[in-house]
Design an enzyme around this catalytic site. Sequence first.
Site, PDB file in Angstrom:
ATOM      1  N   CYS A 174      42.286  22.214 -17.272  1.00  0.00           N
ATOM      2  CA  CYS A 174      41.962  23.505 -17.886  1.00  0.00           C
ATOM      3  C   CYS A 174      42.147  23.347 -19.384  1.00  0.00           C
ATOM      4  O   CYS A 174      43.284  23.220 -19.859  1.00  0.00           O
ATOM      5  CB  CYS A 174      42.863  24.607 -17.343  1.00  0.00           C
ATOM      6  SG  CYS A 174      42.607  26.217 -18.150  1.00  0.00           S
ATOM      7  N   GLN A 266      55.561  35.712 -23.422  1.00  0.00           N
ATOM      8  CA  GLN A 266      54.262  35.591 -24.064  1.00  0.00           C
ATOM      9  C   GLN A 266      53.721  34.181 -23.868  1.00  0.00           C
ATOM     10  O   GLN A 266      54.403  33.196 -24.141  1.00  0.00           O
ATOM     11  CB  GLN A 266      54.369  35.922 -25.554  1.00  0.00           C
ATOM     12  CG  GLN A 266      54.682  37.374 -25.840  1.00  0.00           C
ATOM     13  CD  GLN A 266      53.517  38.299 -25.522  1.00  0.00           C
ATOM     14  OE1 GLN A 266      52.380  37.866 -25.359  1.00  0.00           O
ATOM     15  NE2 GLN A 266      53.808  39.589 -25.426  1.00  0.00           N
ATOM     16  N   GLU A 319      63.907  48.336 -18.208  1.00  0.00           N
ATOM     17  CA  GLU A 319      63.065  47.337 -17.552  1.00  0.00           C
ATOM     18  C   GLU A 319      63.256  47.450 -16.040  1.00  0.00           C
ATOM     19  O   GLU A 319      64.373  47.613 -15.554  1.00  0.00           O
ATOM     20  CB  GLU A 319      63.455  45.937 -18.026  1.00  0.00           C
ATOM     21  CG  GLU A 319      62.830  44.787 -17.273  1.00  0.00           C
ATOM     22  CD  GLU A 319      61.309  44.812 -17.279  1.00  0.00           C
ATOM     23  OE1 GLU A 319      60.726  44.661 -16.184  1.00  0.00           O
ATOM     24  OE2 GLU A 319      60.717  44.992 -18.355  1.00  0.00           O
ATOM     25  N   ASP A 372      56.200  48.222 -24.916  1.00  0.00           N
ATOM     26  CA  ASP A 372      55.251  47.146 -24.618  1.00  0.00           C
ATOM     27  C   ASP A 372      54.815  47.306 -23.164  1.00  0.00           C
ATOM     28  O   ASP A 372      55.227  46.552 -22.297  1.00  0.00           O
ATOM     29  CB  ASP A 372      55.921  45.797 -24.860  1.00  0.00           C
ATOM     30  CG  ASP A 372      54.967  44.619 -24.697  1.00  0.00           C
ATOM     31  OD1 ASP A 372      53.764  44.849 -24.471  1.00  0.00           O
ATOM     32  OD2 ASP A 372      55.430  43.464 -24.795  1.00  0.00           O
ATOM     33  N   CYS A 399      48.255  45.415 -24.801  1.00  0.00           N
ATOM     34  CA  CYS A 399      47.398  44.296 -24.417  1.00  0.00           C
ATOM     35  C   CYS A 399      46.030  44.758 -23.940  1.00  0.00           C
ATOM     36  O   CYS A 399      45.207  43.929 -23.544  1.00  0.00           O
ATOM     37  CB  CYS A 399      48.071  43.441 -23.346  1.00  0.00           C
ATOM     38  SG  CYS A 399      48.498  44.325 -21.833  1.00  0.00           S
TER      39      CYS A 399
END
Length: 450
Positions: A174, A266, A319, A372, A399
């Site tokens: 890839c 990330q 979270e 986020d 995102c």
Amino acid sequence: MNQRADREQPQAATAESWLGHRLEVRVEAIAHGGHCVARHEGRVIFVRHALPGETVVAEVTEDRGGSFCRADAVEIRTAAPDRVRQPCPYARPGGCGGCDFQHVSLPGQRALKAVVVAEQLSRLAGLRRAVTVQPLDDGDGLGWRRRVRFAVGPGGELGLRAHRSHHVVPLTHCPIGAAGVGDAGALQAEWPGLAELEVAVDDRGEVVELAHRQRPARHRQGDRRRGDRRRATRPVLSTEQLSGPPALRYSVAGRLFTVHPAGFWQTHPRAAEVFTETVLRAAEPRPGERVLDLYAGSGLFTAALAAAVTATGRVVGLESEADAVTDAGHNLADQPWAAVRRAAVSAESIAAAAVELAGPGQPRGVSIVVLDPPRSGAGREVLGAVMAAEPRIIVYVACDPAALARDVRFAMDAGWRLDELSAFDAFPMTHHVECVAVLRPGGPAGTPAG
């Protein structure tokens, strides 16, 4: 482009399916999702492997009737200036669906993403803003992806799925995968009995392999509120670590973070540091301030915010993933004035965290909120609770530009304004783009869209 072109609302069925037909079309604007818009006989065609301004032969790959269908550009009659030869042999019509823009120069990719972000803000938030998508590095757009979840084909071979398909395209490598991932030895082996094999690498070059096996489907009762008594099913995967260290390690601004092998981090090597710098620059946290970090993960932003507010301030993160909360506990061990709590992000959990942050003599419980959220966005309920906490600033890491634009509209309706917007090419060769938006109280900013 037509602002309604990518809403994908089928109308009356066409008399004849165009599936498999080849149509010569003039390609119009880019649309959110990695395809361009073309039109033929009054219908919209979402065309992959094309560029605005091109004339192409488009082969229809999906037609469910109604106002639109989908196609691949299989022949380029008139090429756009930004068209290049794709560096990946699998990025072709009918091939791997992982990359959308392999046929576009890197500056051209960023220009397309900027158009998409601006169009979503205009259509969904009513704002006209100039957008520039910044690169995270000066590389060639390859070799950056540090985590890939490979699908397993019927013969046990590893690959990635074709666009909008369960078909697995076998891969030997890839090109956008980082060293240890894109050239993983696992790609040369067969993995019968697995549904997926996930490969990830950390800053030290340590590689983990995670096997995902499908378990019997979980049955769930239909939605009784709508009178639906059918039982729906969904696949359930079990995960097992096959190789690699017990934790992955990443360094940001000299600070070490440990993350569970299956945990979120990330995927671009520069993203965590660039996003942290951007969040801190936007929020301007001061010593003694109280900060709420939503969808905190393993504590990336929490730690940076804690360092800025010092031990005279406080940072509370929320979270829902248990492993991430455990990781955050280790990562924040030297900052006792910061903590990540295990809780789903909701109006109730935000209100409780705001009460926790409010201390004696504090003019407000929360000065700064950083969030986020997942690709679906934060939503009206969460944003309403955030604004009710009356922070001086909200820094929103997004995102998905459509979800961001919807949430910006919610905030504007409540008397807030979009003060700053930064966009980053954190996912070269794909249509994905990361944005950092700064919201402040005080009414709308920007020019209302017509």
